[in-house]
Scaffold this motif. Structure first.
Motif, PDB file in Angstrom:
ATOM      1  N   PRO A  42       0.833  -1.202   0.000  1.00  0.00           N
ATOM      2  CA  PRO A  42       0.000   0.000   0.000  1.00  0.00           C
ATOM      3  C   PRO A  42       0.869   1.255   0.000  1.00  0.00           C
ATOM      4  O   PRO A  42       2.048   1.225   0.371  1.00  0.00           O
ATOM      5  N   ALA A  43       0.284   2.353  -0.396  1.00  0.00           N
ATOM      6  CA  ALA A  43       0.975   3.638  -0.333  1.00  0.00           C
ATOM      7  C   ALA A  43       0.950   4.151   1.097  1.00  0.00           C
ATOM      8  O   ALA A  43      -0.082   4.098   1.767  1.00  0.00           O
ATOM      9  N   TYR A  44       2.084   4.624   1.544  1.00  0.00           N
ATOM     10  CA  TYR A  44       2.144   5.301   2.836  1.00  0.00           C
ATOM     11  C   TYR A  44       2.193   6.810   2.618  1.00  0.00           C
ATOM     12  O   TYR A  44       1.553   7.585   3.311  1.00  0.00           O
ATOM     13  N   ALA A  45       2.953   7.229   1.632  1.00  0.00           N
ATOM     14  CA  ALA A  45       3.133   8.644   1.339  1.00  0.00           C
ATOM     15  C   ALA A  45       2.296   9.070   0.136  1.00  0.00           C
ATOM     16  O   ALA A  45       1.946   8.254  -0.728  1.00  0.00           O
ATOM     17  N   PHE A  46       1.998  10.336   0.094  1.00  0.00           N
ATOM     18  CA  PHE A  46       1.277  10.934  -1.028  1.00  0.00           C
ATOM     19  C   PHE A  46       1.943  10.588  -2.355  1.00  0.00           C
ATOM     20  O   PHE A  46       1.280  10.271  -3.348  1.00  0.00           O
ATOM     21  N   GLU A  47       3.275  10.601  -2.381  1.00  0.00           N
ATOM     22  CA  GLU A  47       4.011  10.377  -3.616  1.00  0.00           C
ATOM     23  C   GLU A  47       4.058   8.909  -4.032  1.00  0.00           C
ATOM     24  O   GLU A  47       4.703   8.565  -5.023  1.00  0.00           O
ATOM     25  N   GLU A  48       3.383   8.058  -3.272  1.00  0.00           N
ATOM     26  CA  GLU A  48       3.245   6.652  -3.637  1.00  0.00           C
ATOM     27  C   GLU A  48       1.819   6.310  -4.067  1.00  0.00           C
ATOM     28  O   GLU A  48       1.561   5.229  -4.596  1.00  0.00           O
ATOM     29  N   SER A  49       0.883   7.218  -3.838  1.00  0.00           N
ATOM     30  CA  SER A  49      -0.528   6.963  -4.138  1.00  0.00           C
ATOM     31  C   SER A  49      -0.769   7.012  -5.642  1.00  0.00           C
ATOM     32  O   SER A  49       0.040   7.552  -6.403  1.00  0.00           O
ATOM     33  N   LEU A  50      -1.899   6.455  -6.078  1.00  0.00           N
ATOM     34  CA  LEU A  50      -2.212   6.365  -7.501  1.00  0.00           C
ATOM     35  C   LEU A  50      -3.302   7.375  -7.860  1.00  0.00           C
ATOM     36  O   LEU A  50      -4.388   7.359  -7.281  1.00  0.00           O
ATOM     37  N   PRO A  51      -3.021   8.256  -8.834  1.00  0.00           N
ATOM     38  CA  PRO A  51      -3.971   9.328  -9.172  1.00  0.00           C
ATOM     39  C   PRO A  51      -5.032   8.893 -10.181  1.00  0.00           C
ATOM     40  O   PRO A  51      -4.733   8.231 -11.178  1.00  0.00           O
ATOM     41  N   LEU A  52      -6.261   9.258  -9.888  1.00  0.00           N
ATOM     42  CA  LEU A  52      -7.377   9.120 -10.819  1.00  0.00           C
ATOM     43  C   LEU A  52      -8.016  10.488 -10.971  1.00  0.00           C
ATOM     44  O   LEU A  52      -7.994  11.307 -10.044  1.00  0.00           O
ATOM     45  N   GLY A  53      -8.634  10.746 -12.128  1.00  0.00           N
ATOM     46  CA  GLY A  53      -9.303  12.021 -12.302  1.00  0.00           C
ATOM     47  C   GLY A  53     -10.211  12.024 -13.505  1.00  0.00           C
ATOM     48  O   GLY A  53      -9.940  11.335 -14.496  1.00  0.00           O
ATOM     49  N   ASN A  54     -11.293  12.790 -13.411  1.00  0.00           N
ATOM     50  CA  ASN A  54     -12.197  12.938 -14.561  1.00  0.00           C
ATOM     51  C   ASN A  54     -12.143  14.344 -15.137  1.00  0.00           C
ATOM     52  O   ASN A  54     -13.023  14.748 -15.885  1.00  0.00           O
ATOM     53  N   GLY A  55     -11.090  15.082 -14.786  1.00  0.00           N
ATOM     54  CA  GLY A  55     -10.949  16.446 -15.256  1.00  0.00           C
ATOM     55  C   GLY A  55     -11.489  17.470 -14.293  1.00  0.00           C
ATOM     56  O   GLY A  55     -11.153  18.649 -14.374  1.00  0.00           O
ATOM     57  N   LYS A  56     -12.320  17.051 -13.343  1.00  0.00           N
ATOM     58  CA  LYS A  56     -12.838  17.932 -12.288  1.00  0.00           C
ATOM     59  C   LYS A  56     -12.638  17.298 -10.924  1.00  0.00           C
ATOM     60  O   LYS A  56     -12.070  17.919 -10.027  1.00  0.00           O
ATOM     61  N   LEU A  57     -13.086  16.065 -10.759  1.00  0.00           N
ATOM     62  CA  LEU A  57     -12.873  15.342  -9.512  1.00  0.00           C
ATOM     63  C   LEU A  57     -11.599  14.510  -9.617  1.00  0.00           C
ATOM     64  O   LEU A  57     -11.344  13.872 -10.644  1.00  0.00           O
TER      65      LEU A  57
ATOM     66  N   ILE B 220      -5.273  14.081 -19.457  1.00  0.00           N
ATOM     67  CA  ILE B 220      -6.674  13.692 -19.641  1.00  0.00           C
ATOM     68  C   ILE B 220      -7.420  13.757 -18.311  1.00  0.00           C
ATOM     69  O   ILE B 220      -8.571  14.199 -18.236  1.00  0.00           O
ATOM     70  N   SER B 221      -6.755  13.351 -17.258  1.00  0.00           N
ATOM     71  CA  SER B 221      -7.394  13.232 -15.948  1.00  0.00           C
ATOM     72  C   SER B 221      -7.570  14.561 -15.230  1.00  0.00           C
ATOM     73  O   SER B 221      -8.367  14.640 -14.290  1.00  0.00           O
ATOM     74  N   SER B 222      -6.851  15.604 -15.655  1.00  0.00           N
ATOM     75  CA  SER B 222      -6.869  16.853 -14.887  1.00  0.00           C
ATOM     76  C   SER B 222      -7.279  18.087 -15.675  1.00  0.00           C
ATOM     77  O   SER B 222      -7.299  19.183 -15.115  1.00  0.00           O
ATOM     78  N   SER B 223      -7.625  17.945 -16.948  1.00  0.00           N
ATOM     79  CA  SER B 223      -7.876  19.147 -17.752  1.00  0.00           C
ATOM     80  C   SER B 223      -9.123  19.009 -18.609  1.00  0.00           C
ATOM     81  O   SER B 223      -9.059  18.987 -19.835  1.00  0.00           O
ATOM     82  N   ARG B 224     -10.303  18.974 -17.937  1.00  0.00           N
ATOM     83  CA  ARG B 224     -11.552  18.871 -18.697  1.00  0.00           C
ATOM     84  C   ARG B 224     -12.644  19.732 -18.072  1.00  0.00           C
ATOM     85  O   ARG B 224     -13.833  19.450 -18.207  1.00  0.00           O
TER      86      ARG B 224
END
Length: 791
Positions: free
Chosen positions: A37-52, A354-358
């Motif tokens: 599992p991720a312990y730190a922010f920099e280990e987490s996995l990013p998801l995004g729909n361009g707004k959330l 794609i995940s952050s600019s819609r």
């Protein structure tokens, strides 16, 4: 249009089949994967729909999912009267500068500063606590870039538990599916909380969280998040702010959120968006489809964008034995060859965009949209002396043109606030301008609050540079209506301001310069030993003006309008102070041939003319190209993440494949998460989850790296296309499909033994294009919609 796209797709398919012998025949999965599992922010996995946005930590005992909404900012619309008569200090600053009294000029610059930007805020956190007892084993966590899906798996007491996560753009929500290999094995507590002011209530399978960002409640953006749980069996009940799941076989969690942000010029309370009604509508919509249907709708929407471009390098192999972070560490510390990691990083940049600019009017910010802290580094804002521009360098060439649309809205806002800024801070009644930073309220004033260094606070060129992103969109698409209705009016407004801002050079009145100016975030040392920021006639300023005037003239010609204005711009263009070469053979950054305070400084704004602009080139301006080369050699190879991303592109423009690849590898230097305080791995580079490390996290390096790969493989100014101009020796064979080029060309390439073996080029428009490849030159004449193949 349909016929053209079909023709290109067919040609690309044929192209791939013909060239399959040089690379892997089976497409490799684009996956990041980890065995813990991720312990730190920099280990987490990013998801995004361009707004959330969501960051998946994937804990087996407590699974935390960090949430963001790109419209969640502190503050209210800017005050149009800010600055008052600050412009009166401009003449005094110029007087000091022209007396070579730089210390006084720096001091007076503080009178021409306004407020700093607002803060981007975190939305909240979902916590899913597993109430089952026992140790977990066989842990696996994955981010699938091909489908924009995250997955977590582990075993506990012989039962396999699986969690699947995605963020849907068409359905405006985040979905999480909990399942197990044995019936009624899920026993979990689900909660929703936030770092910002909030109230939470759970009832009937739903958690509702309302609140507002930091600051006065009456002058803040408000939000409402709803989390809904659908279970197949077992029990779900509410206890205050927690939902309890007992003996459940499968559960679906949906999260929707809306804010009262209603645009840069609308008060978020008095004129706020109807966020309660909207989030209720979003929640009601969740009854329209099953989870599998939502998932397929999400994947179909995402793949329309992501699947346009593929990169396949010879020797690339998916490593199922070592997690992504271990591969990155070995690539960095042990200098391993890993073409799979190199192509994965390229696609990761496209995935992040794609995940952050819609979202209309709200582009990807310094952290994209993933910011867990209450006060993000650099306020999580838009820094427009390089960083926001770099975010969008891959958008056009990597075939994601639609994702530039959020920048349009921001620039439109800047053109409104920037008119007041031009009047109050610079005494100019024509056009608009913007400074070093902006935010969701399209703040355009010079920042610093009267207390901060002119080094970053006093700069009037941000808007003029950012509007070039709109020109690029036209230049790649040749969409005349977009040029007429959006890009050209905004470019003309920026040019109007600069026509009035330019003044004759006191040493050579035939030439035009800017005064005062700075070279973003860099200092000089004068011949008398003074370290300062303010000066006149800066190379970076003039490069931005040169590019804007040149492209505004092109735009007017394309539209067949403003002939007198074209002449006015050309006359000013002809008088701009030219580039100069310094005593070290470098391209001069300052008006005088002064020393840099830091010769290795991360910014290289005086090289804008080389990249991203087209003012300096190996073929047309060899002496300036040599000076740019010397400048980069002096700067060295060690820098921050985003600067490293920029340098890949600069070296590629100089056709230095060796250096471009070396710096690309440098960008993939393993950087340890901040919380681990690992001094050995603390530099510019890449975190375990492949986020760019400034450090800390700053997403523009990801986008600069993706653009850099494109630049190594193809360069085009709309008239001449250079194929494989900086192909690394390490990439002896490979193929890339689906790039876009200026002039509205589609480009697919294959190469072997370092030489182009096939290129497929499709043009929407009629015209001629000069192609450079394998030491040859060929002129192609296209009809509209025609595809041509070079072998």
């Amino acid at each position: 249009m349909k016929h053209r796209l079909f023709t290109f797709a067919l040609a690309a398919s044929t192209f791939l089949n013909c060239q399959a012998a040089t690379v892997s025949k089976t497409p490799l999965p684009n996956k990041l994967w980890y065995n813990k599992p991720a312990y730190a922010f920099e280990e987490s996995l990013p998801l995004g729909n361009g707004k959330l946005g969501a960051l998946v930590y994937g804990g087996a005992n407590n699974d935390s999912i960090q949430l963001n909404d790109i419209t969640l900012w502190t503050g209210v619309p800017v005050n149009p009267d800010e600055g008052g008569e600050a412009y009166k200090w401009i003449s005094k600053i110029r007087e000091a500068l022209f007396k070579e009294d730089y210390k006084t000029a720096d001091s007076l610059q503080h009178y021409v500063q306004g407020h700093n930007s607002e803060f981007y805020q975190p939305l909240g956190m979902i916590n899913i606590i597993d109430c089952n007892q026992g140790e977990f084993t066989d842990y696996y966590r994955e981010l699938n870039l091909d489908k924009s899906l995250a997955t977590v798996q582990f075993k506990r007491n012989g039962i396999q538990y699986t969690k699947e996560y995605f963020a849907s753009h068409p359905d405006k929500m985040i979905a999480i599916k909990l399942s197990a290999s044995q019936k009624r094995a899920i026993n979990s507590d689900i909660s929703l909380t936030s770092l910002i002011p909030h109230q939470v209530k759970a009832s009937r399978g739903q958690i509702t969280m309302t609140g507002h960002v930091l600051g006065d409640e009456a002058n803040s953006t408000h939000y409402c998040a709803m989390l809904h749980v659908k279970n197949t069996d077992g029990q779900v009940w509410a206890d205050d702010s927690v939902l309890h799941l007992k003996d459940v076989s499968e559960a679906i969690i949906y999260l929707v959120n809306e804010t009262s942000y209603n645009g840069f010029d609308k008060h978020p309370v008095k004129e706020g968006a109807p966020y309660i009604e909207r989030v209720s509508d979003d929640a009601w919509h969740l009854a329209n489809f099953t989870y599998d249907e939502f998932k397929q709708r999400h994947i179909a929407d995402y793949r329309k964008l992501f699947d346009r471009v593929s990169l396949n390098l010879k020797g690339a192999k998916f490593d199922a034995s070592r997690p992504t972070d271990q591969q990155l560490l070995a690539y960095s510390d042990n200098h391993e060859s890993n073409p799979y990691l190199e192509q994965l990083y390229f696609q990761y940049g496209r995935y992040l965009l794609i995940s952050s600019s819609r979202t209309k009017g709200v582009p990807a910010n310094l952290q994209g949209l993933w910011a867990p802290a209450l006060r993000s580094p650099w306020r999580g804002n838009y820094t427009i002396n390089i960083n926001l521009e770099e975010n969008y360098w891959p958008a056009e060439v990597a075939n994601l043109s639609e994702l530039v649309a959020p920048v349009d809205g921001l620039v439109e806002g800047l053109s409104v606030t920037g008119r007041h800024n031009a009047q109050h801070f610079y005494g100019i009644d024509k056009g608009w301008c913007a400074g070093h930073n902006t935010d969701a309220w399209a703040m355009s004033n010079p920042v610093g609050t009267g207390n901060e260094s002119p080094q970053w606070s006093n700069w009037a060129m941000g808007g003029a540079w950012l509007v070039e992103t709109l020109w690029d969109h036209y230049d790649y698409t040749r969409d005349t209506e977009y040029l007429r209705n959006t890009a050209y009016p905004l470019m003309k407004g920026a040019a109007d301001f600069l026509l009035a801002w330019l003044i004759p050079d006191p040493h050579n009145p035939n030439e035009l310069i800017t005064a005062p100016c700075t070279s973003p975030e860099a200092d000089y040392i004068t011949d008398k030993g003074y370290r300062g920021s303010s000066f006149y006639g800066g190379t970076a300023d003039l490069a931005i003006i040169r590019e804007l005037f040149k492209n505004t003239i092109k735009g007017a010609k394309a539209l067949g309008i403003d002939s007198d204005y074209q002449q006015q711009l050309q006359a000013a263009l002809n008088r701009l102070r030219p580039y100069h070469i310094g005593k070290r053979g470098n391209l001069m950054e300052w008006y005088h041939d002064w020393d840099d305070q830091d010769w290795h400084h991360r910014h290289q704004s005086h090289l804008l003319g080389l990249y991203p602009f087209h003012q300096i080139s190996v073929a047309k301006t060899p002496e300036l190209a040599a000076a740019a080369t010397k400048t980069l050699e002096i700067k060295g190879d060690n820098s921050t993440g985003w600067s490293t991303g920029w340098r890949i592109n600069l070296w590629a423009r100089l056709h230095r494949a060796d250096k471009a690849y070396q710096i690309y590898r440098k960008l993939l230097t393993y950087v340890s998460p901040e919380v681990y305080k690992d001094s050995k791995h603390h530099s510019g580079g890449t975190y375990p989850n492949l986020f760019d490390a400034h450090p800390p996290f700053q997403i523009d390096g990801n986008f600069g790296g993706t653009a850099g790969v494109c630049e190594m493989l193809m360069q085009c100014d709309g008239e001449t296309m250079n194929l494989l101009p900086a192909l690394p020796q390490e990439w002896q064979a490979g193929e890339i499909r689906g790039l876009k080029a200026r002039g509205n060309y589609g480009v697919s390439l294959a190469w072997n033994k370092g030489k182009l073996t096939q290129a497929t080029i499709t043009s929407k428009n009629e015209g001629n294009l000069t192609i450079l490849y394998n030491g040859k030159q060929k002129i192609l004449t296209f009809k509209a919609g025609e595809t041509k193949t070079i072998r």
